[in-house]
Scaffold this motif. Structure first.
Motif, PDB file in Angstrom:
ATOM      1  N   GLU A 126     -15.817   3.872  -2.460  1.00  0.00           N
ATOM      2  CA  GLU A 126     -15.503   5.104  -3.176  1.00  0.00           C
ATOM      3  C   GLU A 126     -14.355   5.857  -2.504  1.00  0.00           C
ATOM      4  OE1 GLU A 126     -19.431   7.064  -4.694  1.00  0.00           O
ATOM      5  OE2 GLU A 126     -19.867   6.076  -2.777  1.00  0.00           O
ATOM      6  N   THR A 127     -13.439   6.358  -3.320  1.00  0.00           N
ATOM      7  CA  THR A 127     -12.357   7.210  -2.838  1.00  0.00           C
ATOM      8  C   THR A 127     -12.581   8.630  -3.336  1.00  0.00           C
ATOM      9  OG1 THR A 127     -10.986   6.735  -4.763  1.00  0.00           O
ATOM     10  CG2 THR A 127     -10.683   5.328  -2.840  1.00  0.00           C
ATOM     11  N   PRO A 128     -12.030   9.633  -2.654  1.00  0.00           N
ATOM     12  CA  PRO A 128     -12.255  11.014  -3.101  1.00  0.00           C
ATOM     13  C   PRO A 128     -11.469  11.355  -4.350  1.00  0.00           C
ATOM     14  CG  PRO A 128     -10.809  10.985  -1.199  1.00  0.00           C
ATOM     15  CD  PRO A 128     -11.279   9.577  -1.382  1.00  0.00           C
ATOM     16  N   VAL A 129     -12.039  12.204  -5.163  1.00  0.00           N
ATOM     17  CA  VAL A 129     -11.305  12.838  -6.249  1.00  0.00           C
ATOM     18  C   VAL A 129     -10.465  13.967  -5.653  1.00  0.00           C
ATOM     19  CG1 VAL A 129     -11.573  14.272  -8.320  1.00  0.00           C
ATOM     20  CG2 VAL A 129     -12.985  12.232  -8.030  1.00  0.00           C
ATOM     21  N   ALA A 130      -9.268  14.180  -6.211  1.00  0.00           N
ATOM     22  CA  ALA A 130      -8.368  15.189  -5.654  1.00  0.00           C
ATOM     23  C   ALA A 130      -9.060  16.546  -5.539  1.00  0.00           C
ATOM     24  CB  ALA A 130      -7.108  15.305  -6.515  1.00  0.00           C
ATOM     25  N   TRP A 131      -8.796  17.216  -4.440  1.00  0.00           N
ATOM     26  CA  TRP A 131      -9.293  18.562  -4.155  1.00  0.00           C
ATOM     27  C   TRP A 131      -8.251  19.215  -3.265  1.00  0.00           C
ATOM     28  CZ3 TRP A 131      -9.991  20.887   0.535  1.00  0.00           C
ATOM     29  CH2 TRP A 131     -10.674  22.111   0.535  1.00  0.00           C
ATOM     30  N   PHE A 132      -8.005  20.488  -3.456  1.00  0.00           N
ATOM     31  CA  PHE A 132      -7.005  21.130  -2.609  1.00  0.00           C
ATOM     32  C   PHE A 132      -7.435  22.549  -2.273  1.00  0.00           C
ATOM     33  CE2 PHE A 132      -5.820  22.875  -6.675  1.00  0.00           C
ATOM     34  CZ  PHE A 132      -5.247  24.100  -6.392  1.00  0.00           C
ATOM     35  N   GLU A 133      -6.782  23.096  -1.243  1.00  0.00           N
ATOM     36  CA  GLU A 133      -6.952  24.500  -0.905  1.00  0.00           C
ATOM     37  C   GLU A 133      -5.575  25.114  -0.672  1.00  0.00           C
ATOM     38  OE1 GLU A 133      -9.409  24.605   2.544  1.00  0.00           O
ATOM     39  OE2 GLU A 133      -7.864  23.847   3.894  1.00  0.00           O
ATOM     40  N   GLU A 134      -5.399  26.326  -1.111  1.00  0.00           N
ATOM     41  CA  GLU A 134      -4.147  27.057  -0.927  1.00  0.00           C
ATOM     42  C   GLU A 134      -4.414  28.156   0.088  1.00  0.00           C
ATOM     43  OE1 GLU A 134      -0.625  29.120  -3.656  1.00  0.00           O
ATOM     44  OE2 GLU A 134      -2.576  28.630  -4.526  1.00  0.00           O
TER      45      GLU A 134
ATOM     46  N   LYS B 207       0.836  -1.198   0.000  1.00  0.00           N
ATOM     47  CA  LYS B 207       0.000   0.000   0.000  1.00  0.00           C
ATOM     48  C   LYS B 207       0.874   1.253   0.000  1.00  0.00           C
ATOM     49  CE  LYS B 207      -4.031  -2.139   0.750  1.00  0.00           C
ATOM     50  NZ  LYS B 207      -5.151  -2.096  -0.201  1.00  0.00           N
ATOM     51  N   ARG B 208       0.710   2.091  -1.001  1.00  0.00           N
ATOM     52  CA  ARG B 208       1.396   3.376  -1.017  1.00  0.00           C
ATOM     53  C   ARG B 208       0.718   4.298  -2.026  1.00  0.00           C
ATOM     54  NH1 ARG B 208       1.461   3.335  -5.713  1.00  0.00           N
ATOM     55  NH2 ARG B 208       3.102   2.915  -7.240  1.00  0.00           N
ATOM     56  N   SER B 209       0.853   5.595  -1.786  1.00  0.00           N
ATOM     57  CA  SER B 209       0.373   6.594  -2.736  1.00  0.00           C
ATOM     58  C   SER B 209       1.395   7.710  -2.836  1.00  0.00           C
ATOM     59  CB  SER B 209      -0.989   7.169  -2.309  1.00  0.00           C
ATOM     60  OG  SER B 209      -2.026   6.233  -2.553  1.00  0.00           O
ATOM     61  N   TRP B 210       1.451   8.307  -4.028  1.00  0.00           N
ATOM     62  CA  TRP B 210       2.278   9.483  -4.270  1.00  0.00           C
ATOM     63  C   TRP B 210       1.400  10.724  -4.279  1.00  0.00           C
ATOM     64  CZ3 TRP B 210       7.493  10.161  -4.585  1.00  0.00           C
ATOM     65  CH2 TRP B 210       8.282   9.006  -4.637  1.00  0.00           C
ATOM     66  N   LEU B 211       1.803  11.719  -3.499  1.00  0.00           N
ATOM     67  CA  LEU B 211       1.067  12.969  -3.389  1.00  0.00           C
ATOM     68  C   LEU B 211       1.877  14.087  -4.027  1.00  0.00           C
ATOM     69  CD1 LEU B 211       0.050  12.713   0.399  1.00  0.00           C
ATOM     70  CD2 LEU B 211      -1.061  11.652  -1.566  1.00  0.00           C
ATOM     71  N   TYR B 212       1.191  14.949  -4.764  1.00  0.00           N
ATOM     72  CA  TYR B 212       1.834  16.101  -5.395  1.00  0.00           C
ATOM     73  C   TYR B 212       1.186  17.359  -4.824  1.00  0.00           C
ATOM     74  CZ  TYR B 212       3.609  12.347  -8.157  1.00  0.00           C
ATOM     75  OH  TYR B 212       4.217  11.174  -8.526  1.00  0.00           O
ATOM     76  N   ARG B 213       1.953  18.039  -3.964  1.00  0.00           N
ATOM     77  CA  ARG B 213       1.379  19.055  -3.098  1.00  0.00           C
ATOM     78  C   ARG B 213       2.148  20.372  -3.195  1.00  0.00           C
ATOM     79  NH1 ARG B 213       0.860  15.872   2.044  1.00  0.00           N
ATOM     80  NH2 ARG B 213      -0.207  17.786   2.655  1.00  0.00           N
ATOM     81  N   ILE B 214       1.486  21.408  -2.679  1.00  0.00           N
ATOM     82  CA  ILE B 214       2.071  22.747  -2.751  1.00  0.00           C
ATOM     83  C   ILE B 214       3.254  22.871  -1.801  1.00  0.00           C
ATOM     84  CG2 ILE B 214       1.607  25.198  -2.388  1.00  0.00           C
ATOM     85  CD1 ILE B 214      -1.318  24.617  -3.198  1.00  0.00           C
ATOM     86  N   ARG B 215       3.158  22.288  -0.619  1.00  0.00           N
ATOM     87  CA  ARG B 215       4.265  22.231   0.331  1.00  0.00           C
ATOM     88  C   ARG B 215       4.336  20.815   0.889  1.00  0.00           C
ATOM     89  NH1 ARG B 215       1.566  27.005   1.697  1.00  0.00           N
ATOM     90  NH2 ARG B 215       2.804  28.945   1.711  1.00  0.00           N
ATOM     91  N   PRO B 216       5.534  20.315   1.196  1.00  0.00           N
ATOM     92  CA  PRO B 216       5.621  18.995   1.837  1.00  0.00           C
ATOM     93  C   PRO B 216       5.127  19.063   3.279  1.00  0.00           C
ATOM     94  CG  PRO B 216       7.806  19.982   1.678  1.00  0.00           C
ATOM     95  CD  PRO B 216       6.866  20.893   0.927  1.00  0.00           C
TER      96      PRO B 216
ATOM     97  N   PHE C 152      -4.138  20.522   3.520  1.00  0.00           N
ATOM     98  CA  PHE C 152      -4.943  19.946   2.443  1.00  0.00           C
ATOM     99  C   PHE C 152      -4.597  20.614   1.104  1.00  0.00           C
ATOM    100  CE2 PHE C 152      -7.613  19.818   6.383  1.00  0.00           C
ATOM    101  CZ  PHE C 152      -7.358  18.493   6.665  1.00  0.00           C
ATOM    102  N   ASP C 153      -3.305  20.533   0.769  1.00  0.00           N
ATOM    103  CA  ASP C 153      -2.813  21.221  -0.420  1.00  0.00           C
ATOM    104  C   ASP C 153      -2.307  20.236  -1.476  1.00  0.00           C
ATOM    105  OD1 ASP C 153      -0.527  20.364   0.859  1.00  0.00           O
ATOM    106  OD2 ASP C 153       0.500  22.296   0.802  1.00  0.00           O
ATOM    107  N   VAL C 154      -2.881  19.028  -1.493  1.00  0.00           N
ATOM    108  CA  VAL C 154      -2.498  18.009  -2.477  1.00  0.00           C
ATOM    109  C   VAL C 154      -3.291  18.249  -3.756  1.00  0.00           C
ATOM    110  CG1 VAL C 154      -2.430  15.541  -3.006  1.00  0.00           C
ATOM    111  CG2 VAL C 154      -1.909  16.352  -0.682  1.00  0.00           C
TER     112      VAL C 154
END
Length: 434
Positions: free
Chosen positions: A228-236, A60-69, A261-263
């Protein structure tokens, strides 16, 4: 406005998913997970839910692409949460049958984290083998606050008040008669639509999975396509946030100056998910005798012993009872497992009087239990004909191979001290044959 129903169908545990916020096209790298420079100046971050070397089918693993680590935060400090524990070695054993009335909604403003409290559990959170059963009652949103559980997975069962769950992977609306699983380490925040109350099953050292079906075949019980899993959503948001961590059963807090929550996009097979219990495909006896409750298993967290679970999540949904010449309710029983019951809506058919929505009961290992007097009398004398069982009802069970320890708090609050009286009127019907 955020569409909380914007979800992916999981369509099978272990499947790879790739999703990004539609506001940011091409947010996911192509051809590799960790490029020298990510699209749009994002940071790549891997979240691992299993060991790197776990077998492929269970990795089990996922890659996240986010505004800040997520590493950008100040040091953790202790956060007081006095009604919570994962340390069950400090409590005395108690083998009695227990039943609790619904916990009242707090009078003062209380969010999800502040409203958590522990009823019972077993095993050890440090060696990572065990479980805990908690409840929550809250009446305000988690404002500028996020929570993650470093110890294990949460399976959340709301009983009153829908939950708007914001996670690093996106947002999920969890209604009544739905469940939500937040795997270990994933940060989330909960807003509520009115005062909320519910149940939580926590497992450490393992993850929830679908049970094997064996002779049932391919299509029974909970179907993978309905998760069901969420579709990507982010806030800056460059605003102060408090991150609450549960680590080795103790709560800590750290401050940071931005939303977690900046993914913008993610891919992988380790993510939060929800399931509607009303989609469960019930299997039942159609000839005689009462089938074992294992046929109602939605999710399981397996131990290292084949067929023996750290925890099973079992439901008792509306269904038809047609068994002939059979005592149809659950039989009187002593079990090498521990059984914790909860009621979401309606009436539980074996105890329609004192068991209330939002309440709970615990029948510990080898402690006898079964239908109350009224249920036994009605079902031994009534006419047996096809009938809808549990119409308008949804009850569930957290079942475990571990011996449960009850917290001191749970032995004092909301206890139904008359529970044992449910069985006292049971009569002797034996007649010696001549």
């Amino acid at each position: 406005m955020v569409d909380f129903d914007n979800l992916n169908y999981l369509s099978g545990f272990g499947n790879e998913f790739a999703t990004s916020d539609p506001r940011v096209p091409d947010a996911l790298p192509e051809g590799q997970n960790n490029p020298q420079q990510c699209p749009h100046g994002l940071y790549s971050e891997q979240l691992s839910g299993t060991a790197f070397t776990a077998p492929r089918h269970s990795n089990k693993r996922s890659w996240l692409y986010r505004i800040r680590p997520s590493v950008i935060h100040h040091p953790f400090e202790k956060f007081e949460q006095n009604a919570w524990t994962n340390d069950f070695g400090k409590f005395s054993p108690n083998p009695n049958q227990w039943r609790w009335n619904p916990h009242p909604i707090p009078d003062k403003g209380t969010d999800f984290v502040e409203g958590l409290y522990t009823l019972c559990g077993g095993g050890d959170v440090i060696s990572r083998s065990g479980l805990a059963i908690h409840m929550y009652a809250c009446n305000k949103n988690m404002d500028h606050r996020a929570f993650y559980n470093a110890d294990g997975d949460f399976l959340i069962v709301p009983q009153e008040g829908e939950l708007e769950v914001t996670t690093e992977f996106g947002r999920i609306l969890v209604g009544i008669q739905e469940i939500c699983v937040i795997p270990q380490g994933i940060r989330f925040s909960i807003d509520i639509r009115g005062p909320s109350r519910g149940y939580i099953l926590e497992v450490y050292g393992v993850h929830f999975q679908l049970p094997d079906l064996g002779p049932i075949g391919a299509n029974g019980l909970a179907n993978p396509r309905d998760f069901e899993t969420p579709v990507a959503w982010f806030e800056e948001r460059d605003e102060p946030f408090e991150i609450i961590s549960k680590y080795q059963g103790v709560f800590f807090k750290a401050k940071q100056n931005h939303s977690p929550f900046d993914v913008v996009g993610w891919h992988g097979n380790y993510a939060p998910y929800k399931y509607d219990l009303r989609k469960f495909m019930v299997i039942n006896a159609v000839a005689f005798d009462h089938a074992d409750p294992s046929i109602f298993t939605v999710l399981t967290a397996q131990s290292t012993r084949p067929g023996v679970a750290i925890a099973d999540f079992v439901i008792f949904p509306p269904r038809w009872g047609v068994a002939e010449n059979t005592f149809r309710p659950p039989y009187y029983h002593r079990n090498c497992m521990s059984e914790f019951m909860g009621l979401i809506v309606g009436n539980y058919e074996a105890k329609e009087g004192g068991f209330k929505p939002g309440g709970a009961s615990l029948h510990s290992m080898m402690t006898p239990h079964g239908p109350d007097f009224a249920c036994f009398e009605a079902n031994t004398k009534g006419e047996l004909k096809p009938q809808k069982v549990a119409h308008g009802t949804m009850s569930f069970m957290f079942e475990s191979s571990l011996s449960m320890v009850i917290t001191d708090w749970a032995l004092k609050e909301n206890v139904d001290w008359n529970y044992h009286k449910d069985w006292q009127p049971l009569k002797k019907h034996f007649v010696m044959p001549k």
